[in-house]
Design an enzyme around this catalytic site. Structure first.
Site, short mmCIF file in Angstrom:
data_model
loop_
_atom_site.label_atom_id
_atom_site.label_comp_id
_atom_site.label_asym_id
_atom_site.label_seq_id
_atom_site.Cartn_x
_atom_site.Cartn_y
_atom_site.Cartn_z
N LYS A 195 10.86 -6.62 -51.46
CA LYS A 195 9.88 -6.13 -50.48
C LYS A 195 10.30 -4.74 -50.03
O LYS A 195 11.38 -4.55 -49.48
CB LYS A 195 9.81 -7.07 -49.29
CG LYS A 195 8.97 -6.55 -48.12
CD LYS A 195 9.10 -7.46 -46.89
CE LYS A 195 8.45 -6.85 -45.66
NZ LYS A 195 8.62 -7.69 -44.45
N ASP A 200 6.74 -0.71 -40.99
CA ASP A 200 5.85 -1.82 -40.65
C ASP A 200 5.46 -1.75 -39.18
O ASP A 200 6.22 -2.15 -38.30
CB ASP A 200 6.54 -3.15 -40.95
CG ASP A 200 5.64 -4.35 -40.66
OD1 ASP A 200 4.42 -4.14 -40.53
OD2 ASP A 200 6.16 -5.48 -40.60
N LYS A 207 2.79 -4.68 -33.66
CA LYS A 207 4.04 -5.09 -33.03
C LYS A 207 4.21 -4.40 -31.68
O LYS A 207 3.74 -3.27 -31.49
CB LYS A 207 5.24 -4.72 -33.91
CG LYS A 207 5.31 -5.40 -35.25
CD LYS A 207 6.52 -4.87 -36.03
CE LYS A 207 6.61 -5.49 -37.41
NZ LYS A 207 7.07 -6.89 -37.38
N ASP A 218 12.39 -2.26 -42.97
CA ASP A 218 11.64 -3.37 -43.55
C ASP A 218 11.58 -3.29 -45.07
O ASP A 218 10.95 -4.13 -45.71
CB ASP A 218 10.23 -3.44 -42.96
CG ASP A 218 9.66 -4.85 -42.95
OD1 ASP A 218 10.45 -5.80 -42.97
OD2 ASP A 218 8.42 -4.99 -42.92
N ASP A 277 0.55 -8.64 -39.74
CA ASP A 277 2.00 -8.45 -39.64
C ASP A 277 2.76 -9.43 -40.53
O ASP A 277 3.98 -9.40 -40.56
CB ASP A 277 2.46 -8.59 -38.19
CG ASP A 277 3.85 -8.04 -37.96
OD1 ASP A 277 4.30 -7.20 -38.77
OD2 ASP A 277 4.51 -8.45 -36.98
N GLU A 279 2.68 -9.21 -43.74
CA GLU A 279 2.29 -8.43 -44.92
C GLU A 279 3.29 -8.51 -46.06
O GLU A 279 2.94 -8.30 -47.22
CB GLU A 279 2.07 -6.96 -44.52
CG GLU A 279 3.31 -6.07 -44.52
CD GLU A 279 4.37 -6.49 -43.51
OE1 GLU A 279 5.55 -6.22 -43.77
OE2 GLU A 279 4.03 -7.08 -42.47
N ARG A 281 4.82 -10.96 -47.52
CA ARG A 281 4.50 -11.99 -48.53
C ARG A 281 3.32 -11.56 -49.38
O ARG A 281 3.21 -11.96 -50.55
CB ARG A 281 4.25 -13.32 -47.84
CG ARG A 281 3.05 -13.37 -46.92
CD ARG A 281 3.10 -14.52 -45.93
NE ARG A 281 4.12 -14.29 -44.90
CZ ARG A 281 4.42 -15.17 -43.94
NH1 ARG A 281 3.77 -16.32 -43.88
NH2 ARG A 281 5.35 -14.90 -43.05
#
EC number: 3.4.11.23
Length: 427
Positions: A195, A200, A207, A218, A277, A279, A281
């Protein structure tokens, strides 16, 4: 340059004047670390953090007892994102020195890359840095393809394109092939999927500041698997391995994806977005589809995927998920050999069905009725692994990054996990 502070090792306790729990003492010759045989590597790392805190920026590791692992433990605690530090290393045999040098080159690359500001490290920059690192250690044994922007949509990478389209910086898929055999038809032993969310914001499920301020990190999963492949190569990896990095920003704009959107993947799965959020996956799914298509013996994905894993384990362990008990045991054995912290969390068949949607086959997040967030995230990913019950490991990288310093680590990235994955690849 100031004169180096000598750091020596002793198996004798410190003089009583330093206190019965003293782990180091200071004299005219320098600083002595007092090892007690219980957790010597941890003691060295914690002492190094204290030495850095004293403002000592030039040290010489001197005397007997130093080896590659102890030198590395010192450096892990001594290194920090601000300022410069110089270490004069002790005499080591050629193999130990090469091992230490490889750790310094590759794992420091991982830490520095994760620590880089998002403004400097977008999706394209992350992919190119990964190519440069692997090419540096693999030479002409590596080939790669970078796919970005609208080309992703046209080629069916809908998860990655959907998440990344809200940013002016195009999403990127890096597909890298390390093939030391020279045979273009050689089977692929392993696929690594990372990933690479370079920032993010949470998207429209935005967030709060306290949860967004570390989100330059991230992309820690992508950096970790890149470092792992590079490190395995330096340890003699002689099997074909493919690397897939799913790189994007998750930002808010007029073109950003929205709650209620439905993503159709190349394997036919339809996913309703109920939390922008969640995202990570969504982008990993594209990489896992590609990985499965290679028919490898082993698939490992790594991601800073859930807050739930951090709630369970803090920043002290990486969370491991797998349906394959034997493979999970091998990974944990590798972690033990490399002195890196992994902890297995539950993943069962029922977790795969805890993502119900009224409009698609899957929801991208669990409801309040199914609160095991890290396990349901792993369950989601399993829908994109062709043979999910064998040969697949999911690592939720909860030990990748620390927002604040602790007794053994500075703030920032740790580099943990690189050696464990490399160990497994070369076992």
């Amino acid at each position: 340059m100031t004169e180096a502070m000598k750091i020596t090792l002793s198996t004798q306790p410190a003089d009583a004047r330093w206190g019965e729990k003293a782990t180091y003492s200071i004299n005219n010759d320098g600083i002595t670390l007092h090892l007690n045989g219980a957790d010597d590597l941890g003691l060295i790392q914690r002492a190094a953090r204290k030495i850095d805190g004293l403002g000592i920026k030039h040290v010489q590791l001197s005397g007997e007892g130093w080896d590659a692992d102890r030198c590395w433990a010192f450096w892990q605690g001594y290194k920090a994102p601000k300022g410069t530090r110089k270490v004069e290393w002790p005499d080591l045999d050629d193999a130990q020195r090469q091992e230490l040098d490889n750790r310094l080159m590759i794992i420091d690359w991982v830490r520095d890359t994760i620590n880089a500001p998002a403004e400097e490290l977008g999706p394209s920059q992350l992919a190119q840095r990964a190519v440069d690192l692997i090419s540096n250690v693999a030479g002409d044994r590596v080939t790669y393809r970078i796919t970005k922007g609208e080309d992703l949509r046209e080629q069916g990478y809908m998860g990655l394109h959907t998440v990344g389209r809200g940013s002016e910086r195009s999403p990127v898929l890096l597909a890298l092939d390390y093939n030391p055999t020279g045979d273009k038809e050689a089977p692929v032993y392993a696929c690594l999927v990372g990933k690479g969310i370079t920032f993010d914001s949470g998207g429209y499920s935005i967030k709060q500041t306290a949860f967004m301020d570390s989100m330059k990190s991230d992309m820690g999963g992508a950096a970790t698997v890149t470092g792992a492949l590079a490190f395995a190569i330096t340890r003699g990896l002689n099997k074909r391995v493919k690397l897939f990095l799913c790189c994007a920003d998750n930002l808010i704009s007029g073109n950003a994806f929205k709650l209620g959107d439905i993503i159709t993947y190349r394997n036919g799965k339809k996913v309703e977005v109920m939390n922008t959020d969640a995202e990570g996956r969504l982008v990993l799914a594209d990489g896992l589809i590609d990985a499965s298509a290679q028919k490898p013996e082993l698939i490992i994905d790594a991601a800073t995927l859930t807050g739930a894993a951090k709630t369970a384990l803090g920043n002290d362990y990486h969370a491991l998920f797998s349906f394959d008990d034997a493979l999970a045991g091998r990974l944990l054995a590798s972690a033990s050999q490399e002195n890196e912290p992994f902890w297995r969390l539950p993943l069962a068949e029922f977790h795969r069905s805890q993502l119900p949607s009224n409009f698609a086959e899957l929801n991208n997040t669990g409801s309040a009725a199914y609160p095991a967030g890290a396990s349901t995230a792993a369950g989601f990913l399993s829908h994109f692994v062709e043979n999910y019950q064998q040969g697949w490991l999911h690592i939720d990288c909860s030990a990748t990054y620390r927002k604040a310093p602790v007794e053994q680590w500075s703030a920032g990235a740790t580099g943990l996990g690189v050696r464990t994955i490399a160990n497994l690849l070369t076992a």
